[in-house]
Design a protein around this motif. Structure first.
Motif, PDB file in Angstrom:
ATOM      1  N   TRP A   1       0.844  -1.191   0.000  1.00 51.33           N
ATOM      2  CA  TRP A   1       0.000   0.000   0.000  1.00 51.33           C
ATOM      3  C   TRP A   1       0.889   1.255   0.000  1.00 51.33           C
ATOM      4  N   CYS A   2       1.639   1.384  -1.053  1.00 55.09           N
ATOM      5  CA  CYS A   2       2.536   2.519  -1.234  1.00 55.09           C
ATOM      6  C   CYS A   2       2.795   2.640  -2.736  1.00 55.09           C
ATOM      7  N   THR A   3       3.165   3.816  -3.143  1.00 54.52           N
ATOM      8  CA  THR A   3       3.383   4.071  -4.574  1.00 54.52           C
ATOM      9  C   THR A   3       4.825   3.780  -4.936  1.00 54.52           C
ATOM     10  N   TYR A   4       5.007   2.880  -5.893  1.00 57.09           N
ATOM     11  CA  TYR A   4       6.356   2.518  -6.339  1.00 57.09           C
ATOM     12  C   TYR A   4       7.064   3.764  -6.860  1.00 57.09           C
ATOM     13  N   ASN A   5       8.268   3.974  -6.335  1.00 53.61           N
ATOM     14  CA  ASN A   5       9.052   5.171  -6.647  1.00 53.61           C
ATOM     15  C   ASN A   5       8.319   6.448  -6.243  1.00 53.61           C
ATOM     16  N   GLY A   6       7.396   6.293  -5.291  1.00 53.31           N
ATOM     17  CA  GLY A   6       6.742   7.446  -4.682  1.00 53.31           C
ATOM     18  C   GLY A   6       7.065   7.410  -3.202  1.00 53.31           C
ATOM     19  N   ASP A   7       6.023   7.287  -2.374  1.00 49.09           N
ATOM     20  CA  ASP A   7       6.265   7.236  -0.928  1.00 49.09           C
ATOM     21  C   ASP A   7       6.969   5.944  -0.515  1.00 49.09           C
ATOM     22  N   GLN A   8       7.111   5.001  -1.448  1.00 47.57           N
ATOM     23  CA  GLN A   8       7.885   3.786  -1.181  1.00 47.57           C
ATOM     24  C   GLN A   8       9.372   4.093  -1.050  1.00 47.57           C
ATOM     25  N   MET A   9       9.802   5.246  -1.571  1.00 49.42           N
ATOM     26  CA  MET A   9      11.225   5.554  -1.664  1.00 49.42           C
ATOM     27  C   MET A   9      11.629   6.662  -0.685  1.00 49.42           C
TER      28      MET A   9
ATOM     29  N   PHE B   1       7.774  -6.936  -5.311  1.00 50.11           N
ATOM     30  CA  PHE B   1       8.728  -6.129  -6.078  1.00 50.11           C
ATOM     31  C   PHE B   1       8.998  -4.783  -5.406  1.00 50.11           C
ATOM     32  N   LYS B   2       8.021  -4.269  -4.662  1.00 47.60           N
ATOM     33  CA  LYS B   2       8.232  -3.002  -3.958  1.00 47.60           C
ATOM     34  C   LYS B   2       9.176  -3.173  -2.767  1.00 47.60           C
ATOM     35  N   ARG B   3       9.151  -4.369  -2.190  1.00 48.62           N
ATOM     36  CA  ARG B   3      10.017  -4.627  -1.033  1.00 48.62           C
ATOM     37  C   ARG B   3      11.434  -4.992  -1.461  1.00 48.62           C
ATOM     38  N   SER B   4      11.583  -5.486  -2.690  1.00 46.43           N
ATOM     39  CA  SER B   4      12.902  -5.917  -3.161  1.00 46.43           C
ATOM     40  C   SER B   4      13.882  -4.760  -3.303  1.00 46.43           C
ATOM     41  N   CYS B   5      13.356  -3.546  -3.405  1.00 45.57           N
ATOM     42  CA  CYS B   5      14.244  -2.380  -3.547  1.00 45.57           C
ATOM     43  C   CYS B   5      13.979  -1.363  -2.445  1.00 45.57           C
TER      44      CYS B   5
END
Length: 646
Positions: free
Chosen positions: A479-487, A606-610
């Motif tokens: 529940w986060c935006t890839y290359n958004g708040d995920q980063m 895939f979001k957790r892998s980076c």
């Protein structure tokens, strides 16, 4: 062992009369029947419970020993129609020596006996006056009465679990026998004891048992002599204690004039999973233990009603990440927030950086991240003005969250900025040809990425780093935006689940001396969780509520703990959730969100892998450099199929 992987164990401390074997056996029988009626698989009695521990030189009397032997035979006959394994303490003779023994009885048979290894002979104890150390007993030594045999390097297979036995002082020595037993497969350690009461000794005993169960990754069942033992020189209160992997599952009340018994379900499956995961556990196993198999398979193999709280005799916490001693609430919150702040402080010190940038939404996650950052600056003695806190109102920002964000930043004395993102996002929509009236993933994620771009660029401008605010629960669900708040450049909440985030913010509110800060924090806690990416309602209330979309975080955190910490199957997690949330969510609701949890957990790897760097604060995390490594394209079909068949 039942279908949940549980074995029900009972620790009993009967009333005794020193040297009155008939009375003692009658009391033991009564408690055996009670334990069996309550579905116990094993019942444990204290050290020398057949005779009483305080017989002293009466142990030299031949008629007392012979009476003990006949009483054990009587107990074996009594057990023939009882679906329970019995462990009692008795003095036994072998090769002209007297041993302090634990005797295992089930199904009408005396299965075997285990001698006490370490005999205390100091202060008020002088057991070497009567008994021989168990280390001098040959393995498989026959008793003089041919009643059974004594073996010191022996484990028992009872109800599908491996059982090891030690006696009283064996626990208190530098290298308890239970350590070696556990490394060689013992999953439950039984301790028959006669520990006297001294000021302060009980707390030490509790800590000792909890620590030994943690060190051995086992269940530890302890039963001590009590009512009726001689008080000539000592006092015995009859402690009954059951621990599991560092946690005390139950203990009896002391100093009450009656016999005692506590019964708990211990989770053998959880212990086995934990041992497999911790690869150093069995490195020292030497395989020198004999395994005595019993015919007793356990009396609790039938299916349990998944909705009955009383079907399980152990506490199933609905909030496993925050469940703990309420009296230590402040201490626990302080410790966790200090770990977070220390990790950030160390990072800033290592890179010689005094500037940080953090996005503040007025929600729980960014609030905790800001509080942690402030604490890190205070640790380092750096002026809080080096923290640039930015609120970035968008299409869904409400007056409530905007006001709370602004007030909190002002009260904490950080550098404040407000940078609205609306125009920039609209310009971006025009550039890519997206209709602003279409409130889809593009509409939402463009806002999240615009905010991240602002934070990253401000970090470049100030020479600082971006502090991540996303939590463990969001990472689990993706529940986060890839290359958004995920980063971010350092994620202080990366291993903090949502229920713990709320708990920690409550801790800050509870300990602050500033009533204005407390008021803001309490209002943030009461604000519905939302990314605020969709327009607010007409009354400016939050329209987009996260838990309406992905499900209650308290359920997802429960699922996450069961899956990641304990490696439980979906069916076991479901059964336990039905107990933990009885009266809160019905089975269909739990099943629905459990399916959502597994589907999202697998698809969002895939979001957790980076993931960016971020410290681990508790028992689990999802960092690819830490607790969790998983292919992003792994199949979830086996787990989802199991849920479909629930």
């Amino acid at each position: 062992m039942n279908e949940l992987g549980y074995i029900r164990v009972a620790a009993a401390s009967p009333e005794v009369r020193p040297a009155d074997v008939d009375f003692n056996i009658s009391e033991i029988k009564r408690l055996i029947s009670d334990a069996a009626d309550k579905g116990s698989d094993i019942v444990l009695f204290p050290e020398l419970s057949v005779t009483g521990y305080t017989c002293a030189d009466l142990f030299f009397q031949q008629n007392l020993i012979e009476k003990t032997e006949s009483a054990l035979k009587e107990l074996a006959v009594f057990s023939s129609d009882k679906k329970i394994a019995i462990v009692v303490g008795a003095p036994l003779r072998a090769a002209n020596r007297l041993y302090n023994c634990a005797v295992v009885i089930t199904g009408g048979k005396i299965i075997g006996a285990v001698p006490k290894i370490h005999l205390p002979n100091y202060n008020e104890f002088y057991e070497k006056r009567w008994f021989t150390e168990g280390s001098r007993c040959e393995s498989g030594c026959r008793l003089d009465s041919d009643l059974t045999f004594i073996s010191r390097n022996t484990l028992f297979e009872i109800a599908g679990a491996r059982i090891g036995i030690e006696i009283c002082e064996d626990l208190w020595v530098p290298a308890p026998p239970s350590c070696e037993m556990a490394m060689n497969g013992a999953e439950i350690i039984l301790n028959l004891s006669a520990t006297n009461e001294l000021a302060g000794k009980h707390n030490y005993l509790i800590d000792l048992i909890a620590q030994q169960s943690a060190r051995c990754r086992c269940s530890y069942v302890y039963s001590s002599a009590g009512l009726g033992e001689s008080s000539t020189d000592l006092v015995f209160s009859g402690n009954c204690i059951i621990a599991e992997n560092g946690t005390i599952l139950g203990e009896s009340e002391r100093f009450i004039m009656k016999d005692k018994m506590i019964i708990r379900d211990v989770d053998i499956e959880m212990l086995r999973n934990d041992r497999v995961k911790h690869s150093t556990f069995s490195d020292s196993a030497n395989g020198s233990y004999d395994i005595i198999m019993t015919d007793f398979a356990g009396c609790r193999t039938a299916s349990m009603n998944q909705h009955e709280q009383n079907g399980i005799l152990r506490h199933i916490s609905s909030h496993p990440f925050t469940d703990g001693d309420p009296h230590r609430f402040r201490e626990r919150c302080s410790e966790i927030s200090s770990i977070q702040a220390w990790g950030l402080a160390q990072r800033l010190r290592a890179i010689n950086c005094k500037k940080t940038v953090i996005g503040i939404s007025g929600g729980l996650d960014s609030t905790l991240a800001l509080l942690v950052t402030v604490k890190a600056y205070d640790m380092l003695g750096i002026d809080r003005s080096g923290i640039t806190a930015i609120t970035m109102p968008g299409f869904g920002t409400t007056k409530r969250t905007r006001s709370n964000a602004t007030c909190l930043m002002e009260l904490l004395g950080v550098t404040m900025l407000e940078i609205p993102i609306g125009e920039a996002v609209i310009q971006h929509f025009n550039a890519i040809g997206h209709d602003p009236e279409l409130h889809d993933a593009t509409y939402e994620n463009a806002q999240a990425r615009e905010r991240t771009q602002i934070l990253m660029d401000m970090a470049n401008k100030t020479g600082g780093i971006v502090i991540g605010t996303g939590d463990l629960s969001e990472l689990a669900l993706g529940w986060c935006t890839y290359n958004g708040d995920q980063m971010s450049m350092y994620g202080v909440n990366a291993s903090v689940p949502k229920t713990l985030v709320k708990y920690l913010v409550e801790g800050y509110a509870d300990t602050t001396d500033n009533p204005k800060i407390r008021k803001v924090l309490l209002d943030i806690i009461d604000t519905p969780i939302s990314p605020e990416l969709l327009p607010a309602a007409k009354d400016d209330s939050i329209e987009q509520k996260t838990e309406d979309l992905v499900g209650p975080y308290e359920l997802h955190d429960f699922f996450l703990h069961g899956m990641l910490r304990n490696s439980f199957s979906p069916s076991k997690i479901f059964r336990l959730a039905c107990v933990a949330f009885s009266g809160v969510y019905d089975a269909d609701v739990i099943r629905h969100w459990l399916k959502i949890f597994y589907r999202r957990f697998f698809s969002q790897q895939f979001k957790r892998s980076c993931m960016p760097d971020g410290m681990k604060v508790g028992s689990v995390c999802l960092s690819p450099r830490g607790d969790w490594r998983m292919p992003s394209d792994a199949s979830s079909s086996m787990w989802l199929n199991e849920i479909e068949n629930l």
